[in-house]
Motif scaffolding. Structure first.
Motif, PDB file in Angstrom:
ATOM      1  N   ASP A 104       1.707   8.899  -1.921  1.00 27.77           N
ATOM      2  CA  ASP A 104       2.530   7.956  -3.388  1.00 27.77           C
ATOM      3  C   ASP A 104       1.904   8.528  -4.334  1.00 27.77           C
ATOM      4  O   ASP A 104       0.727   8.693  -4.547  1.00 27.77           O
ATOM      5  CB  ASP A 104       2.358   6.427  -2.989  1.00 27.77           C
ATOM      6  CG  ASP A 104       3.138   6.348  -1.682  1.00 27.77           C
ATOM      7  OD1 ASP A 104       4.148   6.235  -1.060  1.00 27.77           O
ATOM      8  OD2 ASP A 104       2.920   4.825  -1.938  1.00 27.77           O
ATOM      9  N   SER A 105       2.302   9.045  -5.379  1.00 27.89           N
ATOM     10  CA  SER A 105       2.204   9.014  -6.586  1.00 27.89           C
ATOM     11  C   SER A 105       1.422   7.955  -7.490  1.00 27.89           C
ATOM     12  O   SER A 105       2.271   8.467  -8.850  1.00 27.89           O
ATOM     13  CB  SER A 105       3.364  10.360  -7.328  1.00 27.89           C
ATOM     14  OG  SER A 105       4.033   9.948  -7.527  1.00 27.89           O
ATOM     15  N   ARG A 106       1.965   6.722  -7.565  1.00 28.97           N
ATOM     16  CA  ARG A 106       2.298   5.765  -8.817  1.00 28.97           C
ATOM     17  C   ARG A 106       0.879   5.875  -9.204  1.00 28.97           C
ATOM     18  O   ARG A 106      -0.963   6.061  -8.281  1.00 28.97           O
ATOM     19  CB  ARG A 106       2.707   4.491  -8.001  1.00 28.97           C
ATOM     20  CG  ARG A 106       3.566   4.123  -7.044  1.00 28.97           C
ATOM     21  CD  ARG A 106       3.821   3.176  -7.020  1.00 28.97           C
ATOM     22  NE  ARG A 106       5.443   3.166  -6.083  1.00 28.97           N
ATOM     23  CZ  ARG A 106       5.357   3.217  -5.324  1.00 28.97           C
ATOM     24  NH1 ARG A 106       4.564   3.165  -4.151  1.00 28.97           N
ATOM     25  NH2 ARG A 106       6.408   3.754  -4.034  1.00 28.97           N
ATOM     26  N   ARG A 107       0.712   5.373 -10.771  1.00 33.03           N
ATOM     27  CA  ARG A 107      -1.356   5.547 -11.121  1.00 33.03           C
ATOM     28  C   ARG A 107      -1.876   4.548 -10.446  1.00 33.03           C
ATOM     29  O   ARG A 107      -1.053   3.411 -10.966  1.00 33.03           O
ATOM     30  CB  ARG A 107      -0.885   5.776 -12.601  1.00 33.03           C
ATOM     31  CG  ARG A 107      -2.370   6.042 -13.099  1.00 33.03           C
ATOM     32  CD  ARG A 107      -1.850   6.745 -14.849  1.00 33.03           C
ATOM     33  NE  ARG A 107      -1.461   7.838 -14.357  1.00 33.03           N
ATOM     34  CZ  ARG A 107      -0.477   8.185 -15.549  1.00 33.03           C
ATOM     35  NH1 ARG A 107      -0.318   8.150 -16.656  1.00 33.03           N
ATOM     36  NH2 ARG A 107      -0.346   9.728 -14.696  1.00 33.03           N
ATOM     37  N   VAL A 108      -2.745   4.487 -10.036  1.00 25.10           N
ATOM     38  CA  VAL A 108      -3.332   3.499  -9.308  1.00 25.10           C
ATOM     39  C   VAL A 108      -5.402   3.247 -10.232  1.00 25.10           C
ATOM     40  O   VAL A 108      -5.330   4.230 -11.154  1.00 25.10           O
ATOM     41  CB  VAL A 108      -3.719   3.196  -8.647  1.00 25.10           C
ATOM     42  CG1 VAL A 108      -2.108   3.017  -7.257  1.00 25.10           C
ATOM     43  CG2 VAL A 108      -4.574   3.962  -7.716  1.00 25.10           C
ATOM     44  N   GLY A 109      -5.830   3.076 -10.274  1.00 24.06           N
ATOM     45  CA  GLY A 109      -7.613   2.315 -10.003  1.00 24.06           C
ATOM     46  C   GLY A 109      -8.922   2.781  -9.148  1.00 24.06           C
ATOM     47  O   GLY A 109      -8.643   3.682  -8.625  1.00 24.06           O
ATOM     48  N   PRO A 110      -8.839   1.780  -8.910  1.00 29.79           N
ATOM     49  CA  PRO A 110      -9.804   1.457  -7.322  1.00 29.79           C
ATOM     50  C   PRO A 110      -8.910   1.868  -6.906  1.00 29.79           C
ATOM     51  O   PRO A 110      -7.469   1.324  -5.969  1.00 29.79           O
ATOM     52  CB  PRO A 110     -10.032  -0.129  -7.158  1.00 29.79           C
ATOM     53  CG  PRO A 110      -9.902  -0.331  -8.684  1.00 29.79           C
ATOM     54  CD  PRO A 110      -8.587  -0.094  -9.499  1.00 29.79           C
ATOM     55  N   LEU A 111      -9.593   2.567  -5.469  1.00 25.16           N
ATOM     56  CA  LEU A 111      -9.468   2.635  -3.949  1.00 25.16           C
ATOM     57  C   LEU A 111     -10.265   2.102  -3.008  1.00 25.16           C
ATOM     58  O   LEU A 111     -11.216   1.851  -3.554  1.00 25.16           O
ATOM     59  CB  LEU A 111      -9.098   4.533  -3.938  1.00 25.16           C
ATOM     60  CG  LEU A 111      -8.505   4.906  -4.876  1.00 25.16           C
ATOM     61  CD1 LEU A 111      -8.542   6.340  -4.928  1.00 25.16           C
ATOM     62  CD2 LEU A 111      -6.726   4.689  -5.311  1.00 25.16           C
ATOM     63  N   LEU A 112      -9.010   1.688  -1.960  1.00 30.80           N
ATOM     64  CA  LEU A 112      -9.621   1.218  -0.583  1.00 30.80           C
ATOM     65  C   LEU A 112      -9.833   2.817   0.295  1.00 30.80           C
ATOM     66  O   LEU A 112      -8.603   3.182   0.232  1.00 30.80           O
ATOM     67  CB  LEU A 112      -9.637   0.557  -0.169  1.00 30.80           C
ATOM     68  CG  LEU A 112     -10.285  -1.024  -0.953  1.00 30.80           C
ATOM     69  CD1 LEU A 112      -9.520  -1.389  -0.298  1.00 30.80           C
ATOM     70  CD2 LEU A 112     -11.802  -1.079  -0.737  1.00 30.80           C
ATOM     71  N   VAL A 113     -10.631   3.659   0.471  1.00 27.65           N
ATOM     72  CA  VAL A 113     -11.031   4.108   1.035  1.00 27.65           C
ATOM     73  C   VAL A 113     -11.151   4.612   3.275  1.00 27.65           C
ATOM     74  O   VAL A 113     -12.322   4.317   3.217  1.00 27.65           O
ATOM     75  CB  VAL A 113     -11.918   5.884   1.062  1.00 27.65           C
ATOM     76  CG1 VAL A 113     -11.983   7.268   1.805  1.00 27.65           C
ATOM     77  CG2 VAL A 113     -11.635   6.384  -0.345  1.00 27.65           C
ATOM     78  N   VAL A 114     -10.579   4.766   3.744  1.00 33.33           N
ATOM     79  CA  VAL A 114     -10.987   4.542   5.330  1.00 33.33           C
ATOM     80  C   VAL A 114     -10.336   5.984   5.598  1.00 33.33           C
ATOM     81  O   VAL A 114      -9.347   6.231   6.165  1.00 33.33           O
ATOM     82  CB  VAL A 114      -9.712   4.008   6.063  1.00 33.33           C
ATOM     83  CG1 VAL A 114     -10.022   3.956   7.164  1.00 33.33           C
ATOM     84  CG2 VAL A 114      -9.172   2.070   5.503  1.00 33.33           C
ATOM     85  N   ARG A 115     -12.246   6.118   6.780  1.00 34.04           N
ATOM     86  CA  ARG A 115     -11.882   7.218   7.427  1.00 34.04           C
ATOM     87  C   ARG A 115     -12.442   7.441   8.720  1.00 34.04           C
ATOM     88  O   ARG A 115     -13.039   6.329   9.218  1.00 34.04           O
ATOM     89  CB  ARG A 115     -14.111   7.932   6.400  1.00 34.04           C
ATOM     90  CG  ARG A 115     -13.250   8.685   5.196  1.00 34.04           C
ATOM     91  CD  ARG A 115     -14.523   9.203   4.632  1.00 34.04           C
ATOM     92  NE  ARG A 115     -14.225  10.002   3.484  1.00 34.04           N
ATOM     93  CZ  ARG A 115     -14.438   9.813   2.504  1.00 34.04           C
ATOM     94  NH1 ARG A 115     -15.243   7.886   2.103  1.00 34.04           N
ATOM     95  NH2 ARG A 115     -15.112  10.461   1.400  1.00 34.04           N
ATOM     96  N   ASP A 116     -12.230   7.768   9.236  1.00 35.85           N
ATOM     97  CA  ASP A 116     -12.259   8.237  10.728  1.00 35.85           C
ATOM     98  C   ASP A 116     -13.888   8.217  10.952  1.00 35.85           C
ATOM     99  O   ASP A 116     -14.496   9.202  10.263  1.00 35.85           O
ATOM    100  CB  ASP A 116     -11.983   9.466  11.404  1.00 35.85           C
ATOM    101  CG  ASP A 116      -9.965   9.201  11.467  1.00 35.85           C
ATOM    102  OD1 ASP A 116      -9.664   8.602  12.142  1.00 35.85           O
ATOM    103  OD2 ASP A 116      -9.465   9.881  11.268  1.00 35.85           O
ATOM    104  N   LYS A 117     -14.559   7.426  11.780  1.00 37.45           N
ATOM    105  CA  LYS A 117     -15.563   7.815  12.748  1.00 37.45           C
ATOM    106  C   LYS A 117     -16.505   8.679  13.142  1.00 37.45           C
ATOM    107  O   LYS A 117     -15.503   9.702  13.948  1.00 37.45           O
ATOM    108  CB  LYS A 117     -16.833   6.983  12.628  1.00 37.45           C
ATOM    109  CG  LYS A 117     -16.553   5.642  12.209  1.00 37.45           C
ATOM    110  CD  LYS A 117     -18.173   3.970  12.999  1.00 37.45           C
ATOM    111  CE  LYS A 117     -16.985   3.184  11.984  1.00 37.45           C
ATOM    112  NZ  LYS A 117     -18.186   1.987  12.603  1.00 37.45           N
TER     113      LYS A 117
END
Length: 265
Positions: free
Chosen positions: A252-265
């Motif tokens: 998605d390309s909407r303008r946001v600010g803070p992000l929550l990043v979920v990574r594979d271990k």
């Protein structure tokens, strides 16, 4: 009655819903999610599509046994500034399970509430009163360290959490508090918008949900309470709600600010 959420950065027109108790809410429609040109074909997505009470949702699960969660800030300048795509540019997507917008922000794209990144507190807890969804008390905090993630209302967080977490983001309103919907929500009120939120279930898994069509707060909260069984859940934002799911090719390309990043271990 519930109105719009975070302030919209300059230069990015987004319709906001304002309710004053006398005028009907405008239903905010958004384009359908965009497909990214790159896709991790071999990666199994942590996200799946659901339909709840007639509304299409995307539900992503972060499992502490399989994933880590961190916060990040979308770039505030440059090409496509403020988007997940701008943050992702040049990064290896191989270990990215998914990324969602992670809280409300001001005109500078920086958080208006508590924000911790890599154990570094960049914004203090915001307990002030004010307009908009962020200040619709109780609001709350999504936070965690290692494999322990929690959602608490702001006042409980203030009273009980002494150690700084590895990540944290504050937003509002709470969707579910102790198994009950936010007291200001109507069953299916007239304020409809794209919305996303997060809740933690009894097994400690984090459930991230983004609506693919306008949804009311009441219906959105019931999905967390009744379908996902999350005793506490937090609204993250609306209208700008965004998801990057590499395995499914969604960016998605909407303008946001803070992000929550979920990574594979």
């Amino acid at each position: 009655m519930i109105g719009a959420c975070s302030e919209q950065p300059a230069g990015e027109p987004v319709v906001r819903t304002q309710l004053d108790g006398s005028e009907p809410a405008e239903i905010v429609a958004e384009p359908t999610p965009e497909a990214a040109p790159t896709q991790a074909a071999a990666q199994q997505s942590a996200c799946s599509d659901k339909v709840f009470e007639g509304v299409s949702l995307t539900h992503c699960i972060a499992d502490p046994a399989e994933h880590s969660v961190t916060t990040a800030l979308a770039p505030s300048s440059g090409s496509n500034f403020g988007t997940i795509g701008a943050w992702a540019a040049g990064k290896n997507e191989g270990d990215i399970a998914f990324v969602v917008n992670g809280g409300m922000y001001g005109d500078d794209l920086r958080p208006i509430g508590y924000y911790v990144e890599g154990s570094d507190r960049l914004k203090e807890l915001n307990r002030a009163d004010g307009p908009g969804n962020f200040h619709l008390k109780p609001n709350g905090v999504f936070f965690g360290s290692g494999s322990t993630w929690r959602v608490l209302d702001t006042e409980t967080f203030y009273r009980t959490i002494g150690d700084r977490p590895q990540f944290g983001t504050q937003s509002g309103p709470m969707l579910v508090i102790g198994g009950k919907l936010h007291p200001e929500f109507q069953d299916d009120g007239p304020s409809r918008a794209l919305r996303n939120g997060v809740g933690i279930d009894a097994d400690g898994k984090a459930h991230f949900v983004i609506s693919n069509a306008p949804i009311s707060f009441g219906k959105f909260g019931r999905f967390f309470r009744d379908e996902l069984k999350t005793p506490n859940a937090l609204f993250l934002d609306g209208n700008v709600s965004s998801l990057w799911d590499p395995a499914n090719g969604r960016m998605d390309s909407r303008r946001v600010g803070p992000l929550l990043v979920v990574r594979d271990k």
